[in-house]
Design a protein around this motif. Structure first.
Motif, PDB file in Angstrom:
ATOM      1  N   GLY A  44      -3.313   9.731  -7.953  1.00 62.51           N
ATOM      2  CA  GLY A  44      -2.555   8.522  -8.599  1.00 62.51           C
ATOM      3  C   GLY A  44      -3.031   7.198  -8.339  1.00 62.51           C
ATOM      4  O   GLY A  44      -3.386   6.390  -9.290  1.00 62.51           O
ATOM      5  N   LEU A  45      -3.372   7.024  -6.922  1.00 60.78           N
ATOM      6  CA  LEU A  45      -4.142   5.750  -6.386  1.00 60.78           C
ATOM      7  C   LEU A  45      -5.524   5.617  -7.040  1.00 60.78           C
ATOM      8  O   LEU A  45      -5.945   4.422  -6.884  1.00 60.78           O
ATOM      9  CB  LEU A  45      -3.838   5.616  -5.172  1.00 60.78           C
ATOM     10  N   ALA A  46      -6.176   6.910  -7.007  1.00 61.45           N
ATOM     11  CA  ALA A  46      -7.433   6.636  -7.327  1.00 61.45           C
ATOM     12  C   ALA A  46      -7.522   6.586  -8.956  1.00 61.45           C
ATOM     13  O   ALA A  46      -8.767   6.090  -9.405  1.00 61.45           O
ATOM     14  CB  ALA A  46      -8.107   8.192  -7.242  1.00 61.45           C
ATOM     15  N   ASP A  47      -6.605   6.454  -9.753  1.00 62.60           N
ATOM     16  CA  ASP A  47      -6.692   6.150 -11.190  1.00 62.60           C
ATOM     17  C   ASP A  47      -6.066   4.408 -11.122  1.00 62.60           C
ATOM     18  O   ASP A  47      -5.047   4.361 -10.870  1.00 62.60           O
ATOM     19  CB  ASP A  47      -5.675   7.132 -11.867  1.00 62.60           C
ATOM     20  N   ASP A  48      -6.877   3.589 -11.625  1.00 60.23           N
ATOM     21  CA  ASP A  48      -6.529   2.392 -11.666  1.00 60.23           C
ATOM     22  C   ASP A  48      -5.342   1.968 -12.500  1.00 60.23           C
ATOM     23  O   ASP A  48      -4.764   0.907 -11.834  1.00 60.23           O
ATOM     24  CB  ASP A  48      -7.972   1.413 -12.140  1.00 60.23           C
TER      25      ASP A  48
ATOM     26  N   LEU B 141       2.114   2.112  -9.633  1.00 55.65           N
ATOM     27  CA  LEU B 141       2.509   2.758  -8.226  1.00 55.65           C
ATOM     28  C   LEU B 141       2.680   1.306  -7.166  1.00 55.65           C
ATOM     29  O   LEU B 141       3.650   1.137  -6.571  1.00 55.65           O
ATOM     30  CB  LEU B 141       1.574   3.407  -7.799  1.00 55.65           C
ATOM     31  N   GLY B 142       1.882   0.535  -7.392  1.00 51.62           N
ATOM     32  CA  GLY B 142       1.780  -0.586  -6.548  1.00 51.62           C
ATOM     33  C   GLY B 142       2.915  -1.645  -6.826  1.00 51.62           C
ATOM     34  O   GLY B 142       3.729  -2.039  -5.956  1.00 51.62           O
TER      35      GLY B 142
ATOM     36  N   ASP C 205       0.657  -1.304  -0.121  1.00 52.10           N
ATOM     37  CA  ASP C 205       0.003  -0.029   0.000  1.00 52.10           C
ATOM     38  C   ASP C 205       0.853   1.338  -0.109  1.00 52.10           C
ATOM     39  O   ASP C 205       1.367   1.619   0.940  1.00 52.10           O
ATOM     40  CB  ASP C 205      -0.870   0.080   1.134  1.00 52.10           C
TER      41      ASP C 205
ATOM     42  N   ALA D 273      -2.303   3.308 -10.402  1.00 50.49           N
ATOM     43  CA  ALA D 273      -2.501   2.546  -9.339  1.00 50.49           C
ATOM     44  C   ALA D 273      -1.653   0.957  -9.215  1.00 50.49           C
ATOM     45  O   ALA D 273      -1.095   0.631  -8.412  1.00 50.49           O
ATOM     46  CB  ALA D 273      -3.796   2.428  -8.575  1.00 50.49           C
TER      47      ALA D 273
ATOM     48  N   LEU E 264       0.029  11.742  -4.863  1.00 56.10           N
ATOM     49  CA  LEU E 264      -0.027  10.294  -4.666  1.00 56.10           C
ATOM     50  C   LEU E 264      -1.447   9.820  -4.554  1.00 56.10           C
ATOM     51  O   LEU E 264      -2.071   8.845  -5.229  1.00 56.10           O
ATOM     52  CB  LEU E 264       0.517   9.821  -3.481  1.00 56.10           C
TER      53      LEU E 264
ATOM     54  N   ARG F 226      -7.648   7.803   2.969  1.00 58.06           N
ATOM     55  CA  ARG F 226      -8.338   6.678   2.259  1.00 58.06           C
ATOM     56  C   ARG F 226      -9.788   7.045   2.333  1.00 58.06           C
ATOM     57  O   ARG F 226     -10.656   6.722   1.199  1.00 58.06           O
ATOM     58  CB  ARG F 226      -8.237   5.472   3.160  1.00 58.06           C
TER      59      ARG F 226
END
Length: 310
Positions: A192-196, A202-203, A4, A199, A189, A177
């Motif tokens: 970025g994580l809200a963009d599948d 990034l993961g 995460d 994400a 960030l 979150r």
């Protein structure tokens, strides 16, 4: 391995509590909090008010709302029937940990928990811009976490600092979150994580920071063409993919140098460098000191040396 990125960055920021207090308001009032550049958070327990952060348009808050500002530069908090422009109100402490604003008589029309914390990481200036400028989360349980932070701040129980550190980590992660669609749409960030697609990249990057990633390989993780990925990543996160990778590797290297008894070659390998000499040059350019000297400056106990950010 599932990683995460948001939780990793919050933990690496090393949040520590400065203070937390209950504020009760009535009548017409306005509070102007000037530049601190430190994290500010507020949970509305009862009532409604307006808040404007860093010159952005004001937001109306109501019971259950939680606002997190990772780096506050200017904040105006006021009643819906605020006094004329330029008029501010001075909070008065009515009992330990509780302040009154506006009319001193009658029942409070607004009750809120507010607090400040600090980030201990020397890379805070690098990591904070990866977070949203303002987070508005409508989750009542965040107020409960804030009350726990306030109680622990004023208490003198064993392991107080450790408990506060963990509570703040949970509070910040929960706020980021839960912010979701309420969060401002500035690059970072969280966006970025809200963009599948992003994400996924990034993961992968956070799961294997030692891997010799290229833009093309990260683009493949995101199922995008190289050019489309590069543009989308920079526009959404605010850094190019390789700038982000370098920033994260250096942040990890500082933690490894301070918290683990590892040789320079071992640290270099863990953060994706093929040789200690190549890593040492990159680290010195970023941190302002060679890795060996940086490691010697770390205080006993593993915390990173202050004042090394660049």
């Amino acid at each position: 391995m599932t990683v995460d990125p948001l939780a990793e960055i919050v933990m690496l920021l090393e949040p520590t509590a400065r203070f937390s207090k209950l504020v009760e308001c009535a009548g017409s009032w306005r509070i102007h909090r000037e530049t601190t550049a430190e994290p500010f958070y507020c949970a509305v327990l009862e009532g409604r008010c307006r808040v404007s952060v860093n010159g952005q348009p004001s937001m109306t808050l109501q019971a259950g709302d939680f606002v997190l500002v990772p780096a506050m530069h200017d904040l105006i908090n006021e009643s819906l029937n605020a006094p004329p422009a330029g008029v501010t109100t001075r909070p008065i402490e009515v009992r330990e940990g509780c302040f009154r604003v506006g009319s001193e008589d009658g029942l409070a029309e607004l009750r809120m928990w507010i607090g400040h914390c600090s980030f201990g990481s020397p890379d805070a200036a690098l990591l904070v811009p990866l977070l949203p400028q303002v987070v508005l989360a409508r989750e009542p349980r965040l107020a409960i976490l804030m009350q726990l932070v306030g109680d622990e701040t004023r208490a003198r129980r064993p392991a107080r600092e450790l408990v506060l550190e963990r509570l703040l980590e949970v509070l910040l992660i929960e706020a980021l979150r839960c912010g979701g669609a309420e969060t401002t749409s500035v690059p970072g960030l969280a966006r970025g994580l809200a963009d599948d697609r992003l994400a996924a990249a990034l993961g992968a990057l956070h799961a294997r920071p030692e891997y010799p990633w290229t833009v093309a390989e990260l683009a493949a993780e995101a199922a995008l063409s190289r050019s489309a990925f590069f543009v989308r990543f920079g526009r959404t996160v605010g850094l190019s993919p390789m700038e982000y990778l370098l920033a994260w590797r250096m942040a990890l290297a500082k933690r490894l140098l301070c918290e683990h008894d590892l040789g320079i070659d071992q640290v270099a390998k863990r953060v994706g460098y093929s040789s200690a000499s190549t890593f040492s040059v990159a680290f010195a350019r970023h941190a302002g000191a060679p890795p060996a000297r940086y490691a010697r400056m770390c205080p006993k106990g593993g915390n990173q040396p202050a004042g090394r950010q660049k």
